[in-house]
Design a protein around this motif. Structure first.
Motif, PDB file in Angstrom:
ATOM      1  N   ALA A   1       0.839  -1.237   0.031  1.00 25.70           N
ATOM      2  CA  ALA A   1      -0.092   0.163  -0.048  1.00 25.70           C
ATOM      3  C   ALA A   1       1.059   1.291   0.256  1.00 25.70           C
ATOM      4  CB  ALA A   1      -0.881  -0.108   1.258  1.00 25.70           C
ATOM      5  N   PHE A   2       1.965   1.179   0.847  1.00 18.36           N
ATOM      6  CA  PHE A   2       2.881   2.429   0.805  1.00 18.36           C
ATOM      7  C   PHE A   2       3.492   2.720  -0.713  1.00 18.36           C
ATOM      8  CE2 PHE A   2       6.834   4.733   1.569  1.00 18.36           C
ATOM      9  CZ  PHE A   2       6.242   5.807   2.227  1.00 18.36           C
ATOM     10  N   ARG A   3       3.880   1.615  -1.498  1.00 16.75           N
ATOM     11  CA  ARG A   3       4.381   1.743  -2.662  1.00 16.75           C
ATOM     12  C   ARG A   3       3.279   2.196  -3.665  1.00 16.75           C
ATOM     13  NH1 ARG A   3       7.003  -0.726   0.530  1.00 16.75           N
ATOM     14  NH2 ARG A   3       9.305  -1.248   0.334  1.00 16.75           N
ATOM     15  N   ARG A   4       1.977   1.800  -3.500  1.00 20.07           N
ATOM     16  CA  ARG A   4       0.839   2.591  -4.248  1.00 20.07           C
ATOM     17  C   ARG A   4       0.783   4.044  -4.027  1.00 20.07           C
ATOM     18  NH1 ARG A   4      -1.545  -2.362  -3.140  1.00 20.07           N
ATOM     19  NH2 ARG A   4      -3.093  -1.332  -1.342  1.00 20.07           N
ATOM     20  N   HIS A   5       0.957   4.418  -2.582  1.00 19.26           N
ATOM     21  CA  HIS A   5       1.146   5.769  -2.477  1.00 19.26           C
ATOM     22  C   HIS A   5       1.912   6.598  -3.091  1.00 19.26           C
ATOM     23  CE1 HIS A   5       1.916   9.274   0.113  1.00 19.26           C
ATOM     24  NE2 HIS A   5       3.217   8.723   0.451  1.00 19.26           N
ATOM     25  N   LEU A   6       3.261   6.040  -3.218  1.00 12.73           N
ATOM     26  CA  LEU A   6       4.468   6.639  -3.790  1.00 12.73           C
ATOM     27  C   LEU A   6       4.142   6.503  -5.423  1.00 12.73           C
ATOM     28  CD1 LEU A   6       7.316   5.039  -2.193  1.00 12.73           C
ATOM     29  CD2 LEU A   6       6.520   7.406  -2.018  1.00 12.73           C
ATOM     30  N   TRP A   7       3.562   5.676  -6.044  1.00 12.00           N
ATOM     31  CA  TRP A   7       3.310   5.414  -7.498  1.00 12.00           C
ATOM     32  C   TRP A   7       2.355   6.551  -7.786  1.00 12.00           C
ATOM     33  CZ3 TRP A   7       3.670  -0.258  -6.845  1.00 12.00           C
ATOM     34  CH2 TRP A   7       4.758  -0.954  -7.065  1.00 12.00           C
ATOM     35  N   SER A   8       1.261   6.583  -6.813  1.00 10.68           N
ATOM     36  CA  SER A   8       0.286   7.565  -7.228  1.00 10.68           C
ATOM     37  C   SER A   8       0.530   8.850  -7.330  1.00 10.68           C
ATOM     38  CB  SER A   8      -0.829   7.393  -6.108  1.00 10.68           C
ATOM     39  OG  SER A   8      -0.484   8.232  -4.672  1.00 10.68           O
ATOM     40  N   HIS A   9       1.795   9.217  -6.941  1.00  8.96           N
ATOM     41  CA  HIS A   9       2.069  10.768  -6.822  1.00  8.96           C
ATOM     42  C   HIS A   9       3.177  10.717  -8.067  1.00  8.96           C
ATOM     43  CE1 HIS A   9       0.313  12.746  -3.551  1.00  8.96           C
ATOM     44  NE2 HIS A   9       0.396  11.627  -3.094  1.00  8.96           N
ATOM     45  N   GLY A  10       3.548   9.703  -8.832  1.00  9.35           N
ATOM     46  CA  GLY A  10       4.302   9.837  -9.881  1.00  9.35           C
ATOM     47  C   GLY A  10       5.792   9.448  -9.804  1.00  9.35           C
ATOM     48  N   LEU A  11       6.095   9.075  -8.525  1.00  5.96           N
ATOM     49  CA  LEU A  11       7.520   8.717  -8.137  1.00  5.96           C
ATOM     50  C   LEU A  11       7.799   7.089  -8.581  1.00  5.96           C
ATOM     51  CD1 LEU A  11       7.366  10.150  -4.573  1.00  5.96           C
ATOM     52  CD2 LEU A  11       8.942  10.830  -6.441  1.00  5.96           C
ATOM     53  N   GLY A  12       8.985   6.690  -8.844  1.00  6.84           N
ATOM     54  CA  GLY A  12       9.517   5.514  -9.060  1.00  6.84           C
ATOM     55  C   GLY A  12       9.595   4.847  -7.827  1.00  6.84           C
ATOM     56  N   VAL A  13       9.697   3.686  -7.657  1.00  2.90           N
ATOM     57  CA  VAL A  13       9.969   2.778  -6.379  1.00  2.90           C
ATOM     58  C   VAL A  13      11.122   2.397  -6.550  1.00  2.90           C
ATOM     59  CG1 VAL A  13       9.501   1.288  -5.036  1.00  2.90           C
ATOM     60  CG2 VAL A  13       7.732   2.632  -5.541  1.00  2.90           C
ATOM     61  N   ALA A  14      12.341   2.560  -5.901  1.00  3.31           N
ATOM     62  CA  ALA A  14      13.584   1.821  -5.668  1.00  3.31           C
ATOM     63  C   ALA A  14      13.323   0.728  -4.650  1.00  3.31           C
ATOM     64  CB  ALA A  14      14.711   2.805  -5.563  1.00  3.31           C
TER      65      ALA A  14
END
Length: 383
Positions: A64-77
């Motif tokens: 869920a936290f990764r979806r939060h980051l993606w929702s703002h346009g950030l990539g996830v490392a």
């Protein structure tokens, strides 16, 4: 809303909490910079484990936290040191994290790159180090994610000089299916990496690092530099071959490095963009319009918080990152894999809360204040 916080002098002081958070809505994809947030994992607070046990992860909250980051346009490392690789999260846990997060990224159209290391072995010969890297590279490539070749404690221990780094990295780059990101993590993040690239002299180490890239420029998408030395990063990025990006990992100087100068700029792959995700995304969108001053106006005030979280011993910055995620409501508890919630002091937490609150990072300031008061009460601070 007021709260009593520990003061630098050892007593208590009254702090007036912010009433309204910043308005940080999702927006268009970035156009001028590629930006990754190195994301933390959420521990399972109900697991009966010890600090030496394999990590027990709350997968629902972690994804869920990764979806939060993606929702703002950030990539996830993914599966980087922010996720406590080698500090609570072992290779088996990291491999599961990579597979789950890569699948989640595909389902939501998020960008993901994953760490490739050698942490399934504590030490070994150069052949064993190479085999460990190969195993992890295969897992990441099979997941469909981009690979980030991380610095290896085992390689640092086994290598006798620069030629060993050139051989190992050259082998890995020749066999990688797609261009990778090379990660140079300094000893301030992991003391076992002192002398990486075959020399404690950073100028000599830089020359070896660049030699690796120059021999395989088509296999290197970019480099992530985590040395907390802005001028060294600027000098390094100016020496990169055409088309090879520099992703800043400098959590002390990131606004100026991302903004850049007339000779170039850095993209970003940062642990501080875990708690700063929405604000960082808004700043980058302002930069996309060419408004460097507006970008700096948004991001410069965050540096004090970042420098606080990353103060020495720098490797314990993860504790502050998870603490802020709890205050922000991204997880229901303040528990970390390996028990690392104990790695920072109450005054450290209090200052982190104050700085984050002042920036408007908490979507629900009242919830953040209530949770901070809960922590304070555990330390015997009465409100």
């Amino acid at each position: 809303m007021t709260i009593r916080l520990p003061s630098a002098e050892g007593g208590l002081r009254t702090y007036e909490s912010r009433q309204e958070p910043l308005s940080l809505a999702a927006g268009a994809p970035f156009t001028s910079r590629t930006v990754f947030s190195a994301a933390h994992v959420v521990a399972d607070p109900y697991a009966d484990v010890t600090p030496d046990s394999p990590a027990a992860v709350d997968w629902d909250a972690t994804l869920a936290f990764r979806r939060h980051l993606w929702s703002h346009g950030l990539g996830v490392a993914e599966a980087m040191d922010t996720a406590q690789r080698g500090m609570g999260l072992d290779w088996a846990g990291a491999a599961e994290l990579i597979r789950r997060s890569a699948a989640e990224a595909r389902s939501v159209g998020g960008r993901i790159a994953c760490g490739v290391g050698t942490d399934q072995i504590a030490a070994g010969s150069l052949a064993e180090v190479r085999a460990a890297y190969e195993e992890q590279l295969a897992v990441v490539e099979q997941s469909g994610a981009q690979a980030i070749l991380m610095a290896s404690r085992a390689l640092a221990a086994a290598a006798s000089g620069p030629e060993d780094y050139l051989e190992i990295y050259g082998h890995l780059l020749r066999q990688s299916a797609e261009p990778v990101v090379l990660h140079w993590l300094g000893p301030m993040f992991d003391p076992a990496l002192e002398g990486y690239w075959g020399s404690a002299d950073l100028d000599a180490a830089t020359d070896v690092f660049l030699e690796v890239i120059a021999a395989h420029p088509d296999k290197v998408d970019g480099i992530k530099v985590s040395l907390l030395d802005a001028q060294r990063e600027i000098d390094l990025r100016r020496r990169l071959p055409q088309g090879v990006r520099c992703y800043t990992g400098d959590d002390f100087n990131y606004p100026e490095l991302i903004a850049g100068d007339e000779k170039g700029f850095s993209h970003a792959l940062l642990g501080i963009f875990d708690p700063l995700g929405p604000l960082a995304a808004q700043a980058v969108r302002v930069l996309d319009t060419g408004n460097v001053a507006g970008f700096r106006e948004l991001l410069d005030p965050t540096v004090e918080l970042s420098r606080h979280l990353f103060q020495t011993p720098t490797r314990f910055y993860k504790t502050g990152v998870v603490f802020l995620a709890w205050l922000a409501g991204h997880q229901s508890h303040f528990t970390m894999v390996g028990g690392l919630q104990s790695a920072r002091s109450l005054p450290h937490f209090a200052r982190a809360y104050e700085l984050a609150d002042g920036l408007g990072l908490f979507p629900d300031p009242k919830l953040a204040e209530e949770r901070m008061k809960t922590l304070l009460s555990l330390y015997g601070v009465e409100q």
